[in-house]
Write a protein that holds these residues in place. Structure first.
Motif, PDB file in Angstrom:
ATOM      1  N   LEU A  88       5.093  82.365  17.075  1.00  0.00           N
ATOM      2  CA  LEU A  88       4.396  82.681  15.827  1.00  0.00           C
ATOM      3  C   LEU A  88       2.892  82.530  16.005  1.00  0.00           C
ATOM      4  N   LYS A  89       2.484  81.463  16.665  1.00  0.00           N
ATOM      5  CA  LYS A  89       1.063  81.241  16.926  1.00  0.00           C
ATOM      6  C   LYS A  89       0.495  82.351  17.811  1.00  0.00           C
ATOM      7  N   ALA A  90       1.256  82.756  18.830  1.00  0.00           N
ATOM      8  CA  ALA A  90       0.786  83.803  19.737  1.00  0.00           C
ATOM      9  C   ALA A  90       0.676  85.145  19.033  1.00  0.00           C
ATOM     10  N   ALA A  91       1.647  85.448  18.156  1.00  0.00           N
ATOM     11  CA  ALA A  91       1.599  86.715  17.417  1.00  0.00           C
ATOM     12  C   ALA A  91       0.368  86.771  16.521  1.00  0.00           C
ATOM     13  N   GLY A 137      -3.304  88.955  14.203  1.00  0.00           N
ATOM     14  CA  GLY A 137      -3.817  88.518  12.910  1.00  0.00           C
ATOM     15  C   GLY A 137      -2.736  87.861  12.065  1.00  0.00           C
ATOM     16  N   ASP A 138      -3.161  87.242  10.973  1.00  0.00           N
ATOM     17  CA  ASP A 138      -2.219  86.510  10.128  1.00  0.00           C
ATOM     18  C   ASP A 138      -1.159  87.419   9.524  1.00  0.00           C
ATOM     19  N   ASP A 139      -1.554  88.611   9.087  1.00  0.00           N
ATOM     20  CA  ASP A 139      -0.583  89.548   8.518  1.00  0.00           C
ATOM     21  C   ASP A 139      -0.156  90.506   9.620  1.00  0.00           C
ATOM     22  N   PHE A 140       0.677  90.013  10.522  1.00  0.00           N
ATOM     23  CA  PHE A 140       1.044  90.799  11.700  1.00  0.00           C
ATOM     24  C   PHE A 140       2.164  91.796  11.422  1.00  0.00           C
ATOM     25  N   TRP A 141       2.745  91.758  10.220  1.00  0.00           N
ATOM     26  CA  TRP A 141       3.823  92.693   9.840  1.00  0.00           C
ATOM     27  C   TRP A 141       3.463  93.292   8.480  1.00  0.00           C
ATOM     28  N   PRO A 142       2.380  94.065   8.401  1.00  0.00           N
ATOM     29  CA  PRO A 142       1.890  94.489   7.090  1.00  0.00           C
ATOM     30  C   PRO A 142       2.750  95.566   6.443  1.00  0.00           C
TER      31      PRO A 142
END
Length: 329
Positions: free
Chosen positions: A273-276, A281-286
């Protein structure tokens, strides 16, 4: 006012779970929820429009939109996204690099599948392997009776043939009768018994990260659709559906963030999760049109360029107008 009783068909993902268990409600809707594999949802949706709200293949939706006869209106909740470097399997005893696929035979379950469109884009854009360089062999992954959902007409220089009757592309790969395999699922084989079958990219995660750094694209596989006739009768429905899917995704991410006890049956969830987030970015699945416009435009150009869509579909004709913006406090 009584709620609408509507069918809802989606896969059993963490990002849809809150809708399925009722934690998140769709405003104005009493859902009849069905958790089904995507292949079943897509077949039933595009053959008979059986569901009121459902997960849809991006490729099939694009194809039907171009034809002007899509029974669904799009909602930009992208419930499935995947880097498709893991979708390309080869005979490693003869294919050492992507360019080796030129002049070879590659199996796929349906030519127009979204996963196959993205995989062919990787092969052509990054390695110069064009669709016309390969002989494509259409056949089922595991069930020899699998039919095509939607008929297609390909350019004359693209060669597509059917697998022998009763034979799967997994079998053909194992027997060395084809050289590669592209599909949303792995070959229906015990790969431990087939050491010459494996991923084209030895480290597909590294290849996908490099692709994202260069392109900024996290490939979209599935969107959500609402039956067109329902949206025409109830203009508020599409926005309500998007709102609910957004809330369900937020609920899933909140659970993943709770590291007191991991909610996913895999090690290294916190580290991944940290690597993604570091990469994407924080919203990695927009969800939503705006943050996904580049990805959608890239796919639509590719889809039309391959001859799958009869015309170039525009992003803004895919989604209901009410899903482009929402209220703010």
């Amino acid at each position: 006012m009584a709620k609408l009783t509507l069918s809802l068909a989606v896969g059993p993902y963490d990002r849809t779970r809150a809708l399925i268990d009722g934690t998140v409600q769709i405003d104005g809707v009493e859902p009849i929820c069905m958790m089904l594999p995507p292949e079943e949802i897509f077949f039933r949706a595009f053959r008979h429009a059986e569901f009121d709200i459902c997960e849809l293949s991006l490729s099939s939706f694009t194809l039907k939109t171009a034809q002007g006869n899509c029974p669904y209106v799009g909602v930009p909740a992208f419930v499935s996204r995947t880097f498709r470097h893991t979708s390309i399997y080869v005979r490693r005893d003869r294919i050492k690099k992507p360019a080796d696929l030129k002049g070879k035979k590659v199996g796929l379950p349906e030519y127009q599948l979204t996963a196959c469109v993205w995989a062919r884009a990787i092969l052509e854009d990054d390695f110069g392997v064009k669709p016309s360089d390969v002989t494509w062999v259409r056949g089922p992954i595991a069930d020899a009776s699998r039919p095509e959902k939607i008929s297609i007409k390909l350019p004359k220089d693209v060669h597509l043939e059917d697998a022998p009757a009763g034979i799967t592309i997994s079998q053909l790969l194992a027997e060395g009768k084809i050289d590669g395999f592209i599909a949303p699922r792995a070959p229906a084989l015990d790969l431990r018994q087939h050491p010459n079958v494996g991923w084209l990219f030895p480290d597909p995660t590294a290849a996908a990260k490099d692709y994202y750094k260069r392109s900024g694209i996290f490939p979209i596989m599935h969107l959500v659709g609402v039956r067109r006739e329902l949206v025409e009768r109830h203009p508020w429905l599409a926005a309500s559906v998007l709102k609910a899917f957004e809330q369900a995704k937020s609920a899933a991410l909140a659970l993943i963030n709770d590291t007191s006890a991991t909610k996913v049956t895999l090690p290294f969830v916190e580290e991944n999760l940290k690597a993604a987030r570091a990469l994407m970015g924080d919203d990695f699945w927009p969800y939503g049109v705006t943050p996904n416009r580049k990805t959608l435009e890239t796919f639509l150009r590719r889809h039309h360029g391959e001859g799958l869509s009869s015309r170039l579909v525009k992003v803004d004709e895919m989604f209901h107008p009410s899903t482009y913006e929402s209220f703010k406090i």
